[in-house]
Design a protein around this motif. Structure first.
Motif, PDB file in Angstrom:
ATOM      1  N   THR A 239      17.512 -39.754   7.700  1.00 51.69           N
ATOM      2  CA  THR A 239      16.684 -40.258   6.611  1.00 51.69           C
ATOM      3  C   THR A 239      15.206 -40.311   6.968  1.00 51.69           C
ATOM      4  O   THR A 239      14.393 -40.769   6.178  1.00 51.69           O
ATOM      5  CB  THR A 239      17.141 -41.678   6.216  1.00 51.69           C
ATOM      6  OG1 THR A 239      17.080 -42.532   7.372  1.00 51.69           O
ATOM      7  CG2 THR A 239      18.569 -41.660   5.693  1.00 51.69           C
ATOM      8  N   THR A 240      14.847 -39.850   8.165  1.00 50.00           N
ATOM      9  CA  THR A 240      13.440 -39.868   8.559  1.00 50.00           C
ATOM     10  C   THR A 240      12.680 -38.790   7.788  1.00 50.00           C
ATOM     11  O   THR A 240      13.007 -37.610   7.872  1.00 50.00           O
ATOM     12  CB  THR A 240      13.295 -39.596  10.068  1.00 50.00           C
ATOM     13  OG1 THR A 240      14.071 -40.546  10.783  1.00 50.00           O
ATOM     14  CG2 THR A 240      11.836 -39.696  10.479  1.00 50.00           C
ATOM     15  N   PRO A 241      11.668 -39.162   7.008  1.00 50.59           N
ATOM     16  CA  PRO A 241      10.924 -38.139   6.244  1.00 50.59           C
ATOM     17  C   PRO A 241      10.123 -37.250   7.180  1.00 50.59           C
ATOM     18  O   PRO A 241       9.633 -37.691   8.212  1.00 50.59           O
ATOM     19  CB  PRO A 241      10.011 -38.975   5.336  1.00 50.59           C
ATOM     20  CG  PRO A 241       9.851 -40.288   6.056  1.00 50.59           C
ATOM     21  CD  PRO A 241      11.140 -40.521   6.771  1.00 50.59           C
ATOM     22  N   PHE A 242      10.001 -35.995   6.791  1.00 52.57           N
ATOM     23  CA  PHE A 242       9.257 -35.036   7.599  1.00 52.57           C
ATOM     24  C   PHE A 242       7.831 -34.947   7.080  1.00 52.57           C
ATOM     25  O   PHE A 242       7.594 -34.716   5.899  1.00 52.57           O
ATOM     26  CB  PHE A 242       9.921 -33.654   7.543  1.00 52.57           C
ATOM     27  CG  PHE A 242       9.106 -32.576   8.194  1.00 52.57           C
ATOM     28  CD1 PHE A 242       8.878 -32.597   9.562  1.00 52.57           C
ATOM     29  CD2 PHE A 242       8.564 -31.546   7.438  1.00 52.57           C
ATOM     30  CE1 PHE A 242       8.127 -31.605  10.170  1.00 52.57           C
ATOM     31  CE2 PHE A 242       7.810 -30.545   8.037  1.00 52.57           C
ATOM     32  CZ  PHE A 242       7.598 -30.579   9.412  1.00 52.57           C
ATOM     33  N   MET A 243       6.882 -35.140   7.973  1.00 50.73           N
ATOM     34  CA  MET A 243       5.474 -35.055   7.616  1.00 50.73           C
ATOM     35  C   MET A 243       4.720 -34.334   8.730  1.00 50.73           C
ATOM     36  O   MET A 243       5.055 -34.456   9.906  1.00 50.73           O
ATOM     37  CB  MET A 243       4.871 -36.449   7.407  1.00 50.73           C
ATOM     38  CG  MET A 243       5.471 -37.240   6.250  1.00 50.73           C
ATOM     39  SD  MET A 243       4.685 -38.844   6.052  1.00 50.73           S
ATOM     40  CE  MET A 243       3.029 -38.350   5.589  1.00 50.73           C
ATOM     41  N   VAL A 244       3.730 -33.568   8.340  1.00 53.36           N
ATOM     42  CA  VAL A 244       2.870 -32.887   9.306  1.00 53.36           C
ATOM     43  C   VAL A 244       1.534 -33.621   9.358  1.00 53.36           C
ATOM     44  O   VAL A 244       0.879 -33.780   8.328  1.00 53.36           O
ATOM     45  CB  VAL A 244       2.640 -31.414   8.914  1.00 53.36           C
ATOM     46  CG1 VAL A 244       1.631 -30.761   9.841  1.00 53.36           C
ATOM     47  CG2 VAL A 244       3.963 -30.654   8.946  1.00 53.36           C
ATOM     48  N   PRO A 245       1.118 -34.095  10.525  1.00 53.61           N
ATOM     49  CA  PRO A 245      -0.170 -34.800  10.614  1.00 53.61           C
ATOM     50  C   PRO A 245      -1.328 -33.927  10.162  1.00 53.61           C
ATOM     51  O   PRO A 245      -1.310 -32.704  10.323  1.00 53.61           O
ATOM     52  CB  PRO A 245      -0.275 -35.145  12.108  1.00 53.61           C
ATOM     53  CG  PRO A 245       1.126 -35.094  12.619  1.00 53.61           C
ATOM     54  CD  PRO A 245       1.822 -34.042  11.807  1.00 53.61           C
ATOM     55  N   LEU A 246      -2.343 -34.553   9.608  1.00 52.18           N
ATOM     56  CA  LEU A 246      -3.495 -33.815   9.109  1.00 52.18           C
ATOM     57  C   LEU A 246      -4.258 -33.108  10.221  1.00 52.18           C
ATOM     58  O   LEU A 246      -4.927 -32.098   9.987  1.00 52.18           O
ATOM     59  CB  LEU A 246      -4.441 -34.761   8.364  1.00 52.18           C
ATOM     60  CG  LEU A 246      -3.970 -35.217   6.981  1.00 52.18           C
ATOM     61  CD1 LEU A 246      -4.938 -36.249   6.423  1.00 52.18           C
ATOM     62  CD2 LEU A 246      -3.872 -34.039   6.030  1.00 52.18           C
TER      63      LEU A 246
END
Length: 458
Positions: A239-246
């Motif tokens: 359930t950990t959302p996937f995000m790419v740091p800016l």
């Protein structure tokens, strides 16, 4: 349009969603993308603005005379797009319209500057693709003028012509822009199309939420589903959302695509379930440099020489029972395989007889590249291949000597097989005719980023 949307909706209904276990992907489009679209979009915008005008009733004469007006051409000198935070995109276009008034006895050629302003909302559509809609549109008209090499016209006639043209174009131009956007939505709908991964496998992308829009970029949260024989490949729920740091982004890059480790895990699980990673390594009996025969093997294992005094070809059946494991660290991607190797020889009745089997652990370095819309990979062996005897029908085996033999006949065919598979690649999120241009691939802790330009090919 309805046919395309209906097909897309049918795909969504037929291909089940698998919740939070789907691999996460992120696509971030930056200001540089808008600059490219602004330049590329001038031609289709000019074509869309070249509308048909109704006849003009010339009231400057005593008798009303219907007069035909044609748009000779439209020149969009400037098209500028910018992001509107939490909304979409604002469009500014400066164009020059040239008209021909088919007036008797001599026609007039007129020119008029026009500025078009429009706000477009970008949202998530019903078929889980981006949808663009015009929410506001306005036109600003400059003064109409007669071209220098055209016939003269009275000021009264010019005023009447300008009034007529403005009344008609005020609605028609905004409608043309809206129709142009509807055509764009059909194109964006191809995001959900199935892309082949192998003969019996596909990948499909879809948006999972409304896009995130700032003054600098638009970010799309996308899920990837891989299918084998029509069934989705499902990973353990995360359930950990996937995000790419800016910070991985650059202002000069059009597109940044972030690929979670789950996507690679799914792709490898698919290959393993499909049996694509299995291979048979065979030796030619008459070959001088291939030791895959009982004569060469008998020099290492006496029992093989005793059982097979006449040289026979040997087959290595490489089977991958365990799922490959990919590890992503900054600037370093590795792949671990744990295949089993069964060493077989053809008996006199053409049946295969098992000599022995080995459990193998192979560590591979993994490098990525992008061609058009496909992420490809190549591998090379890291360190020594680890071997242990799983079973033997030929007595004890000297593993030091066996390690040398397996390294000679196993590593190259394995790499050739893997690199052929990974060279086919897996499709990145894309729409029809849009390719990644001059892409660079970066590996970070737990994810991969493709930083790229975009190229639209008609």
């Amino acid at each position: 349009m309805a046919r395309v949307c209906g097909l897309g909706l049918l795909l969504v209904l037929l291909l089940p969603m698998v919740g939070t276990s789907m691999p996460g992907t992120m696509v971030r489009l930056n200001k540089a993308t808008l600059s490219y679209v602004s330049e590329f979009g001038k031609a289709p915008l000019q074509q869309a603005l070249n509308v048909t005008l109704p006849y003009f009733l010339d009231q400057s004469r005593k008798i009303l005379q219907p007069t035909r007006i044609q748009i000779l051409n439209v020149n969009v000198a400037r098209l500028h797009l910018k992001f509107l935070a939490d909304f979409g995109v604002h469009m500014f276009a400066a164009a020059t319209f040239n008209f021909k008034v088919l007036r008797v006895p001599e026609p007039l050629v007129l020119t008029m500057p026009v500025v078009l302003l429009a706000d477009a909302r970008v949202a998530q559509g019903s078929i889980q693709t981006p949808v663009v809609s015009i929410s506001a549109c306005s036109t600003l008209f400059g003064n109409i003028n007669v071209l220098e090499d055209s016939n003269s016209a009275s000021p009264t006639l010019l005023v009447l012509l300008q009034k007529h043209i403005k009344a008609v174009l005020s609605n028609k131009l905004c409608l043309s822009i809206s129709n142009l956007v509807q055509g764009l939505n059909v194109h964006l709908g191809t995001l959900i199309g199935l892309n082949p991964v192998g003969p019996e496998s596909q990948i499909r992308y879809s948006m999972v939420s409304a896009p995130t829009i700032t003054d600098d970029y638009i970010s799309l949260d996308i899920n990837a589903v891989l299918f084998l024989l029509g069934k989705p490949i499902v990973l353990p729920v995360d359930t950990t959302p996937f995000m790419v740091p800016l910070h991985v982004d650059t202002k000069d890059t059009m597109a940044t695509v972030g690929l979670s480790k789950d996507l690679f895990d799914s792709a490898l699980l698919l290959l393993q379930k499909a049996g694509s990673l299995n291979l048979d390594i065979t030796g030619q009996l008459n070959s001088d440099d291939n030791p895959l025969n009982t004569s060469a093997l008998g020099q290492l294992i006496p029992e093989v020489a005793r059982q097979f005094p006449v040289p026979m070809p040997v087959v290595l059946k490489v089977r991958l029972g365990a799922t490959p494991v990919v590890t992503l660290h900054t600037n370093n991607a590795t792949l671990q395989l744990q295949p089993s190797i069964e060493v077989l020889v053809a008996a006199s009745n053409s049946a295969f007889q098992s000599l022995f089997s080995l459990d193998v652990v192979v560590h591979l370095s993994l490098q990525f590249s992008v061609s058009k819309v496909r992420l490809q990979g190549t591998t090379s062996v890291l360190g020594d291949v680890q071997l242990t005897v799983a079973s033997s029908n030929v007595g004890s085996i000297d593993m030091d000597q066996m390690h040398t033999l397996v390294g000679t006949v196993f590593e190259k065919p394995l790499l050739d097989h893997l690199n052929a598979l990974l060279g086919i690649g897996i499709a990145l999120p894309n729409v029809v005719n849009l390719h990644y241009a001059s892409p660079k691939v970066f590996v970070y802790e737990g994810y991969v980023v493709v930083s790229s330009g975009l190229f639209y090919q008609r």
